[in-house]
Each structure stands twice: as structure tokens, then as C-alpha cells.
Design an enzyme around this catalytic site. Structure first.
Site, PDB file in Angstrom:
ATOM      1  N   ASP A  42       0.844  -1.195   0.000  1.00 15.36           N
ATOM      2  CA  ASP A  42       0.000   0.000   0.000  1.00 15.36           C
ATOM      3  C   ASP A  42       0.881   1.248   0.000  1.00 15.36           C
ATOM      4  O   ASP A  42       1.713   1.432   0.898  1.00 15.36           O
ATOM      5  CB  ASP A  42      -0.896   0.015   1.238  1.00 15.36           C
ATOM      6  CG  ASP A  42      -1.616   1.355   1.401  1.00 15.36           C
ATOM      7  OD1 ASP A  42      -2.619   1.554   0.699  1.00 15.36           O
ATOM      8  OD2 ASP A  42      -1.167   2.189   2.205  1.00 15.36           O
ATOM      9  N   TYR A  47       2.833  10.104  -0.511  1.00 12.96           N
ATOM     10  CA  TYR A  47       3.961   9.588   0.271  1.00 12.96           C
ATOM     11  C   TYR A  47       5.301   9.871  -0.403  1.00 12.96           C
ATOM     12  O   TYR A  47       6.351   9.789   0.246  1.00 12.96           O
ATOM     13  CB  TYR A  47       3.850   8.077   0.491  1.00 12.96           C
ATOM     14  CG  TYR A  47       2.635   7.609   1.250  1.00 12.96           C
ATOM     15  CD1 TYR A  47       1.788   8.486   1.913  1.00 12.96           C
ATOM     16  CD2 TYR A  47       2.325   6.244   1.299  1.00 12.96           C
ATOM     17  CE1 TYR A  47       0.662   8.035   2.584  1.00 12.96           C
ATOM     18  CE2 TYR A  47       1.210   5.789   1.979  1.00 12.96           C
ATOM     19  CZ  TYR A  47       0.370   6.681   2.606  1.00 12.96           C
ATOM     20  OH  TYR A  47      -0.727   6.222   3.272  1.00 12.96           O
ATOM     21  N   LYS A  72      -2.996   5.745  -3.848  1.00 18.95           N
ATOM     22  CA  LYS A  72      -4.032   6.740  -3.558  1.00 18.95           C
ATOM     23  C   LYS A  72      -3.810   8.012  -4.369  1.00 18.95           C
ATOM     24  O   LYS A  72      -2.674   8.440  -4.568  1.00 18.95           O
ATOM     25  CB  LYS A  72      -4.027   7.092  -2.065  1.00 18.95           C
ATOM     26  CG  LYS A  72      -4.058   5.889  -1.137  1.00 18.95           C
ATOM     27  CD  LYS A  72      -3.901   6.289   0.317  1.00 18.95           C
ATOM     28  CE  LYS A  72      -3.657   5.079   1.192  1.00 18.95           C
ATOM     29  NZ  LYS A  72      -2.312   4.488   1.002  1.00 18.95           N
ATOM     30  N   HIS A 105      -7.573   9.650  -1.413  1.00 19.51           N
ATOM     31  CA  HIS A 105      -6.854   9.712  -0.142  1.00 19.51           C
ATOM     32  C   HIS A 105      -7.635  10.403   0.965  1.00 19.51           C
ATOM     33  O   HIS A 105      -7.482  10.061   2.142  1.00 19.51           O
ATOM     34  CB  HIS A 105      -5.520  10.428  -0.366  1.00 19.51           C
ATOM     35  CG  HIS A 105      -4.456  10.047   0.606  1.00 19.51           C
ATOM     36  ND1 HIS A 105      -3.126   9.978   0.262  1.00 19.51           N
ATOM     37  CD2 HIS A 105      -4.505   9.713   1.924  1.00 19.51           C
ATOM     38  CE1 HIS A 105      -2.414   9.621   1.327  1.00 19.51           C
ATOM     39  NE2 HIS A 105      -3.229   9.459   2.337  1.00 19.51           N
TER      40      HIS A 105
END
Length: 293
Positions: A42, A47, A72, A105
Site C-alpha cells: 500500500d 507519500y 491513492k 486519499h
């Protein structure tokens, strides 16, 4: 152990999370996880490590079809056309030509029209088979109601903050009512230290109730918490860059918690959120630009 999503796609119940994993550590963490037996990773555009996740998957030597990849779309890429392009950016960085699960997200209620347009783009990607399943993250029951009223495909997954100190029973119930799988981020309470959020910084890993259950079971507190998620039908995505911890978090399939042990963990819920409130607008954070592939 696999879970079946509401469109029939199967997903490994335990995945490796890479939130706050530095890019230079992410490739090795993904490679270690896949060597251990994980088949679900994931990540997220926000990120900043999708490229390194892709590198780790390739270094594993596994075929693309053997790894369930979840990522996401960030809020700055919401809106129909922007979200279609977000797929281009994600697949370009990951080095793949399809995604197993693509989710929004945040609900971003201050711009929910764009959120709904983004979800409609996910529906189009699903219809084009560029993704195998679509979903959302951090959606509360009222966000789900608004989304379901305006779209056609019920989300397969809702990824939310969920650990013994914050179980969100109302969200879990809403997910279950609509056939949406609840997926836990911060499943072992690691984000009880989320920067800038949460007054109460208790570490669930040090909870005496969980410690006692761990001692009885001959397992670690983290393993007990992950088993709690699995036995209650949730997906969990523990994060670590330490190979020993990565392996420990996957070693949760050879024991079972009793009904009383599950109830004792449930009773630890404080109702206190440690991550950001999904109903709170964060314009500066939401404006973060996601680089091109």
C-alpha cells in the site's frame, strides 16, 4: 489469507504500508516484505515513494500479477481529468500498466464536488480495466452517503485510522452496511505519534491489556493487534522498514484470539483520533503538487 472485495477481486488481508517510509528505505522494505511472503503493498502519491515501491517489486523477481498494488490519489489531483492523469503519474512511477486498487486519499469536504468528479474518474478507470478495484480513504459515514448518492460503483475499500485505541465503530458499521471492506491504517497504533495531531500520545504497543494477551499467546503486542483485525474481517497495512519487524507483522496466521480476548481489545477504544480529522479542511496540505512520472 485473502479477502474478497465487493466486485469479486481478492486481496491479501495483510499488506505492507509505506507511509512515512523514506524513499531511500522503501525499496529495501518492499523487497524484504515480498521475500517474507507479503503480496500486498500500500502506497500513495502523497507519500513520495511510489517509484521506490515499484523498484522493490521488480527487485523481488515476482511477476506483476503476483503483487497486489494499492495506491491513492491526492487531493490536488481531484477532478475528473486531473484524476485520470493521476493514474498516469502513479503507474508511470510504479512502472506498471494497471493498478489493483486505486483510492481517493481524503474526502476533502471543502471541495467535495471535485471529490465526486475524482471518484467518477475512478469509475471510468475501472470500466477501462486500468484498475481492478476502486475505493476511498478516511471517509466518514456522511461522506459515504454523499458519494453513494452521486456515483454508480460502491467503493470496494474504505481505508481509515483504526487501532485498539480508535476503532471507529460508526464507520465500520456504515462500511458493512454498503458491502465496503474496512482497511486499517495505523493498525498497530504507530500513528499515535502523528505529527501535530492528537493530545493524548499513549502508545498502544505498551498497553497492559494487549501485553497480557501477548504473553498468554506467546506473541508480540503487534501480532496480537494484527490478529484482532484479521479475526474481525478487516484488512491491515502495518508499516515498517525493519526486516525483522516486517517478518514479525506477517507471522500472524498460526494462532487465534478468544472471544474474550477480542472483547478486551475492543474495550480499549478511547474514541480519540490521532491522525487528521477528515472533516477539517487543510488547504495548504491539499494543495501539495504531485510530481509527474
Amino acid at each position: 489469507m485473502e479477502l474478497t472485495l465487493n466486485n469479486g477481486v481478492t486481496m491479501p488481508a495483510i499488506g505492507l504500508g509505506v507511509f512515512q517510509s523514506a524513499p531511500e528505505q522503501t525499496t529495501a522494505a518492499v523487497e524484504a516484505a515480498l521475500a517474507t511472503g507479503y503480496r500486498h503493498i500500500d502506497t500513495a502519491a502523497a507519500y513520495g515513494n511510489e517509484r521506490e515501491v515499484g523498484d522493490g517489486i521488480r527487485r523481488s523477481g515476482l511477476n506483476r500479477s503476483e503483487v497486489f498494488i494499492e495506491t491513492k490519489v491526492w487531493v490536488s489531483d481531484y477532478g475528473y481529468d486531473h484524476t485520470l492523469h493521476a493514474w498516469d503519474k502513479a503507474t508511470g512511477k510504479l512502472g506498471v500498466d494497471y493498478l489493483d486498487l486505486l483510492i481517493l486519499h481524503q474526502p476533502a469536504p471543502d471541495r467535495f464536488e471535485k471529490t465526486m468528479a475524482a471518484y467518477k474518474a475512478l469509475e471510468a478507470l475501472l470500466a477501462d480495466r486500468r484498475v481492478r478495484a476502486i475505493g476511498v480513504s478516511n471517509f466518514m459515514p456522511h461522506h459515504l452517503t454523499q458519494l453513494l448518492d452521486a456515483t454508480d460503483v460502491v467503493p470496494a475499500v474504505n481505508q481509515i485510522e483504526l487501532h485498539p485505541y480508535f476503532t471507529q465503530p460508526d464507520v465500520q458499521a456504515a462500511d458493512a452496511e454498503h458491502g465496503i471492506l474496512t482497511q486499517a491504517w495505523s493498525p498497530i497504533g504507530g500513528i499515535t505519534f502523528y505529527p501535530g495531531w492528537g493530545e493524548e500520545r499513549r502508545n498502544v504497543m505498551e498497553d497492559p491489556v494487549i501485553g497480557a494477551i501477548a504473553a498468554t499467546q506467546g506473541k508480540s503486542p503487534a501480532q496480537v493487534m494484527l490478529r484482532w483485525h484479521l479475526q474481525q474481517g478487516r484488512s491491515a497495512i502495518p508499516k515498517s522498514t525493519n526486516p525483522a519487524r516486517i517478518a514479525e507483522n506477517f507471522d500472524v496466521f498460526d494462532f487465534e484470539l478468544s472471544t474474550d480476548e477480542l472483547a478486551a481489545i475492543d474495550a480499549l477504544d478511547s474514541g480519540n483520533r490521532n491522525g487528521p480529522d477528515p472533516d477539517q479542511a487543510r488547504p495548504e496540505r491539499f494543495a501539495m503538487v504531485i510530481p509527474e512520472a
